[in-house]
Design a protein around this motif. Structure first.
Motif, PDB file in Angstrom:
ATOM      1  N   TRP A   6     -88.355 -43.111  44.802  1.00 23.12           N
ATOM      2  CA  TRP A   6     -88.241 -41.629  44.236  1.00 23.12           C
ATOM      3  C   TRP A   6     -87.106 -41.584  43.538  1.00 23.12           C
ATOM      4  O   TRP A   6     -86.734 -40.887  42.231  1.00 23.12           O
ATOM      5  CB  TRP A   6     -88.342 -40.633  45.360  1.00 23.12           C
ATOM      6  CG  TRP A   6     -89.608 -40.215  45.785  1.00 23.12           C
ATOM      7  CD1 TRP A   6     -90.128 -40.397  47.054  1.00 23.12           C
ATOM      8  CD2 TRP A   6     -90.609 -39.795  45.010  1.00 23.12           C
ATOM      9  NE1 TRP A   6     -91.529 -40.021  47.016  1.00 23.12           N
ATOM     10  CE2 TRP A   6     -91.555 -39.488  45.744  1.00 23.12           C
ATOM     11  CE3 TRP A   6     -90.688 -39.289  43.674  1.00 23.12           C
ATOM     12  CZ2 TRP A   6     -93.083 -39.172  45.442  1.00 23.12           C
ATOM     13  CZ3 TRP A   6     -91.801 -38.963  43.068  1.00 23.12           C
ATOM     14  CH2 TRP A   6     -92.973 -38.746  43.906  1.00 23.12           C
ATOM     15  N   GLN A   7     -85.679 -42.261  44.057  1.00 25.16           N
ATOM     16  CA  GLN A   7     -84.455 -42.233  43.373  1.00 25.16           C
ATOM     17  C   GLN A   7     -84.725 -43.028  42.010  1.00 25.16           C
ATOM     18  O   GLN A   7     -84.364 -42.623  40.859  1.00 25.16           O
ATOM     19  CB  GLN A   7     -83.489 -43.155  43.934  1.00 25.16           C
ATOM     20  CG  GLN A   7     -82.948 -42.333  45.145  1.00 25.16           C
ATOM     21  CD  GLN A   7     -82.066 -43.293  45.879  1.00 25.16           C
ATOM     22  OE1 GLN A   7     -81.978 -44.376  45.775  1.00 25.16           O
ATOM     23  NE2 GLN A   7     -81.470 -42.667  46.967  1.00 25.16           N
ATOM     24  N   ASP A  55     -87.729 -43.680  49.623  1.00 25.65           N
ATOM     25  CA  ASP A  55     -86.580 -42.933  48.991  1.00 25.65           C
ATOM     26  C   ASP A  55     -86.153 -43.582  47.803  1.00 25.65           C
ATOM     27  O   ASP A  55     -85.639 -43.162  46.646  1.00 25.65           O
ATOM     28  CB  ASP A  55     -85.623 -42.750  50.182  1.00 25.65           C
ATOM     29  CG  ASP A  55     -85.809 -41.713  51.166  1.00 25.65           C
ATOM     30  OD1 ASP A  55     -86.790 -40.977  50.900  1.00 25.65           O
ATOM     31  OD2 ASP A  55     -85.104 -41.791  52.322  1.00 25.65           O
ATOM     32  N   LYS A 110     -89.810 -45.392  54.847  1.00 21.88           N
ATOM     33  CA  LYS A 110     -89.052 -44.191  54.320  1.00 21.88           C
ATOM     34  C   LYS A 110     -87.884 -44.435  53.247  1.00 21.88           C
ATOM     35  O   LYS A 110     -87.746 -43.898  52.307  1.00 21.88           O
ATOM     36  CB  LYS A 110     -88.503 -43.475  55.615  1.00 21.88           C
ATOM     37  CG  LYS A 110     -87.887 -41.994  55.110  1.00 21.88           C
ATOM     38  CD  LYS A 110     -88.948 -41.064  54.682  1.00 21.88           C
ATOM     39  CE  LYS A 110     -88.243 -39.740  54.485  1.00 21.88           C
ATOM     40  NZ  LYS A 110     -89.065 -38.967  53.506  1.00 21.88           N
ATOM     41  N   ARG A 111     -87.330 -45.822  53.693  1.00 21.69           N
ATOM     42  CA  ARG A 111     -86.375 -46.190  52.639  1.00 21.69           C
ATOM     43  C   ARG A 111     -86.807 -46.612  51.401  1.00 21.69           C
ATOM     44  O   ARG A 111     -86.308 -46.233  50.394  1.00 21.69           O
ATOM     45  CB  ARG A 111     -85.287 -47.430  53.429  1.00 21.69           C
ATOM     46  CG  ARG A 111     -84.134 -46.696  54.506  1.00 21.69           C
ATOM     47  CD  ARG A 111     -83.184 -47.670  54.696  1.00 21.69           C
ATOM     48  NE  ARG A 111     -83.885 -48.136  55.984  1.00 21.69           N
ATOM     49  CZ  ARG A 111     -83.829 -49.266  56.673  1.00 21.69           C
ATOM     50  NH1 ARG A 111     -82.637 -50.115  56.340  1.00 21.69           N
ATOM     51  NH2 ARG A 111     -84.172 -49.640  57.681  1.00 21.69           N
TER      52      ARG A 111
END
Length: 184
Positions: free
Chosen positions: A12-13, A9, A5-6
């Motif tokens: 996506w950033q 994320d 998940k990290r």
């Protein structure tokens, strides 16, 4: 699961950062298109005026400059449209799998844009290189490409070719609309 998940994320950033950079470049290209369109109309009017005054040499000079500017404008419009397509493509991504599939054609299009605008807007060169590096980082983070292998995505890639062809058609039409045709 939390590690994945990290990582997702962070990807996506990075995608968001790339989209912001591409949007800034898109705005600069739109500004340049407006400027060049206005300049093209000025050159055309100057050519008409020189013709009316009987100064064929001056008219030919204006016509030559307008012709070169139209070629450059066509490249800038094509690049802007391609960039817009890339931004739209990135904004419609829904999951990490889509990013993996979309990143290669996006990288190819950005590379082509870099070549097209190099002569017309060299100041965008550093921005485009930064975006290319960000795209490469995204590729490495999602495991799509490793930094040691070389993968070439040519214009023959279906999605890339389709976007570039569509952009070229629209660019030609917009150039004709933006700058009067001196051959009439």
């Amino acid at each position: 699961m939390k590690v994945f998940k990290r990582k997702e994320d962070k990807v996506w950033q990075n995608v968001e950062r790339v989209m912001v950079n591409l949007s800034v470049m898109n705005n600069k290209l739109l500004s340049r298109i407006r400027y060049m369109s206005g300049r093209g109309r000025e050159l055309f009017e100057a050519c008409v005026k020189a013709q009316a005054e009987g100064d064929q040499e001056k008219a030919a000079m204006y016509a030559s400059e307008l012709s070169q500017m139209r070629k450059t404008l066509n490249n800038v419009i094509r690049s802007q449209l391609s960039l817009e397509a890339v931004i739209n493509r990135l904004s419609t991504l829904k999951d990490l799998k889509d990013v993996k599939e979309a990143i290669a054609p996006v990288k190819a299009i950005v590379s082509n844009i870099s070549k097209d605008v190099h002569g017309a807007m060299p100041e965008l060169g550093m921005n485009i290189r930064a975006v290319q590096e960000s795209l490469e980082d995204i590729s490495l983070e999602i495991g799509g490409l490793s930094g040691t292998e070389t993968v070439y995505y040519s214009v023959s890639d279906g999605e890339v070719r389709k976007i570039l062809e569509e952009a070229a058609e629209i660019a030609a039409r917009r150039t004709k609309e933006a700058v009067p045709d001196i051959t009439r």
